[in-house]
Structure formats: structure tokens, C-alpha cells
Motif scaffolding. Structure first.
Motif, PDB file in Angstrom:
ATOM      1  N   PRO A   1      -5.742  -2.735  -1.925  1.00  0.00           N
ATOM      2  CA  PRO A   1      -5.088  -2.071  -0.549  1.00  0.00           C
ATOM      3  C   PRO A   1      -6.254  -1.859   0.400  1.00  0.00           C
ATOM      4  CG  PRO A   1      -3.731  -1.461  -2.518  1.00  0.00           C
ATOM      5  CD  PRO A   1      -4.950  -1.985  -2.986  1.00  0.00           C
TER       6      PRO A   1
ATOM      7  N   ALA B   1       1.102  -1.167   0.029  1.00  0.00           N
ATOM      8  CA  ALA B   1      -0.041   0.003   0.026  1.00  0.00           C
ATOM      9  C   ALA B   1       0.800   1.260   0.121  1.00  0.00           C
ATOM     10  CB  ALA B   1      -1.002  -0.156   1.170  1.00  0.00           C
TER      11      ALA B   1
ATOM     12  N   HIS C   1      -5.310  -9.590   2.837  1.00  0.00           N
ATOM     13  CA  HIS C   1      -4.623  -8.299   3.431  1.00  0.00           C
ATOM     14  C   HIS C   1      -3.720  -8.744   4.590  1.00  0.00           C
ATOM     15  CE1 HIS C   1      -8.201  -5.823   1.867  1.00  0.00           C
ATOM     16  NE2 HIS C   1      -7.186  -5.511   1.121  1.00  0.00           N
TER      17      HIS C   1
ATOM     18  N   ASP D   1      -1.310  -3.978   3.027  1.00  0.00           N
ATOM     19  CA  ASP D   1      -0.351  -4.557   2.077  1.00  0.00           C
ATOM     20  C   ASP D   1      -1.143  -5.692   1.898  1.00  0.00           C
ATOM     21  OD1 ASP D   1       1.804  -2.854   2.229  1.00  0.00           O
ATOM     22  OD2 ASP D   1       3.104  -3.958   3.526  1.00  0.00           O
TER      23      ASP D   1
END
Length: 176
Positions: free
Chosen positions: A116, A61, A136, A126
Motif C-alpha cells: 500500500p 490500506a 495503486h 488501496d
């Protein structure tokens, strides 16, 4: 006093650096970047400068947001240079379009992937991709705040003065 020659020299070097990031750090071509070492490696549970293993990918992210911010910074420089040389308007448009695609990818995904942004948790994370599955990494850290840094305001005066940039921006927004 302003030094436009210096700004142009730096801009051309940054163009080369930007091309490297775009071509080398977006493995799937989806505008989500893997980055590796960005100087913020202390905020992850992984050593992000090391590969994770066969079939595993870490989409970041913060690396993605950093690229969005990089687009805006390059657009801002191109807009400044375009005020005296209209040839830079096309580059400013290119970076705005890159930014918009990356910003979209931070919040939307296709083909069964996940972005993200996690709507349920209200945070950016991330993503670990392991053998076709995406998850995630649910760790709240600076990683999830960095997407909020990618902001820039184009003044009404600048937008009004740069006809080619304005036309191309309006065309892009209309078509996408």
C-alpha cells in the motif's frame, strides 16, 4: 472503579471478532486486508461492500491499518489483564506479532506485488489486483492517512513487569 471482569468479558468477545477478520478478510494471506464495509465507504471511488468482478481484488490500506490498530488495542487490553494474570502475556505477544507483520506488509511486498505504501508519491493507497497485475488507486483520501493511526506506547514499567511478554517480544524481534 476498574472493572476487570467486564474487561475480560469484552476481550473474549473481541477475540472471536478478530479471528473472523483475520480468517475472512485476507484473501491472499499476505496481511493486506480487503475489509469491505468498514464504516468509511464514503472515502473510496468504489462501493467496497460489493465484489468488483471475477479476477479482481481490492486490497485496502485503511482496512489493513484498521487491523493493525485492532491488534494494538487487543494487545493493550491483554497487557492490562496480564498485570494480574500472567496467562494473558501470551495473547499480548500474539497481538504484537500480528501487528508487526501487518505493519511490515503495509510497507513491503513480495513476489512482485506492491505494498500500500507508494515510496514515489509518499502516501498509502488501496491496491487493485486484476488478473495478476497490481496497481495503486492513486486517490489521496483518508484511506492513506489511517495507517498513521496504528500506534501504541508500552510503558517501561509494564514492559519490565511482564517477564514472559518481554522475553517473547525480544525473541521475536531477534528472529524476524
Amino acid at each position: 472503579k476498574p472493572d476487570r471482569v467486564f474487561l475480560e468479558r469484552v476481550f473474549h468477545k473481541l477475540l472471536i471478532n478478530f479471528a473472523w477478520w483475520v480468517n475472512k478478510r485476507d484473501a491472499e494471506g499476505n496481511n493486506i486486508f480487503e475489509g469491505g464495509f468498514l464504516g468509511l465507504d464514503n472515502i473510496s471511488i468504489f462501493d467496497r461492500s460489493e465484489p468488483l468482478g471475477p479476477g479482481t481484488l481490492l486490497e485496502q490500506a485503511d482496512a489493513t491499518a484498521w487491523m493493525a490498530m485492532y491488534c494494538l488495542d487487543l494487545m493493550r487490553i491483554a497487557l492490562e489483564l496480564a498485570l494480574e494474570n500472567s496467562a494473558y502475556e501470551d495473547l499480548a505477544s500474539k497481538f504484537l506479532e500480528h501487528f508487526l507483520r501487518i505493519a511490515y506488509a503495509l510497507n513491503h511486498a513480495s513476489d512482485g506485488a506492491i505494498p500500500p505504501w507508494d515510496e514515489e508519491r509518499g502516501f498509502y493507497y488501496d491496491i487493485i489486483k486484476d488478473n495478476g497485475r497490481s496497481h495503486h488507486v492513486p486517490v489521496r483520501s483518508m484511506v492513506g492517512l489511517i495507517p498513521l493511526f496504528a500506534v501504541h506506547v508500552i510503558t517501561a514499567d509494564t514492559y519490565r513487569r511482564l517477564d514472559n511478554f518481554r522475553r517473547r517480544t525480544e525473541w521475536f524481534l531477534d528472529k524476524n
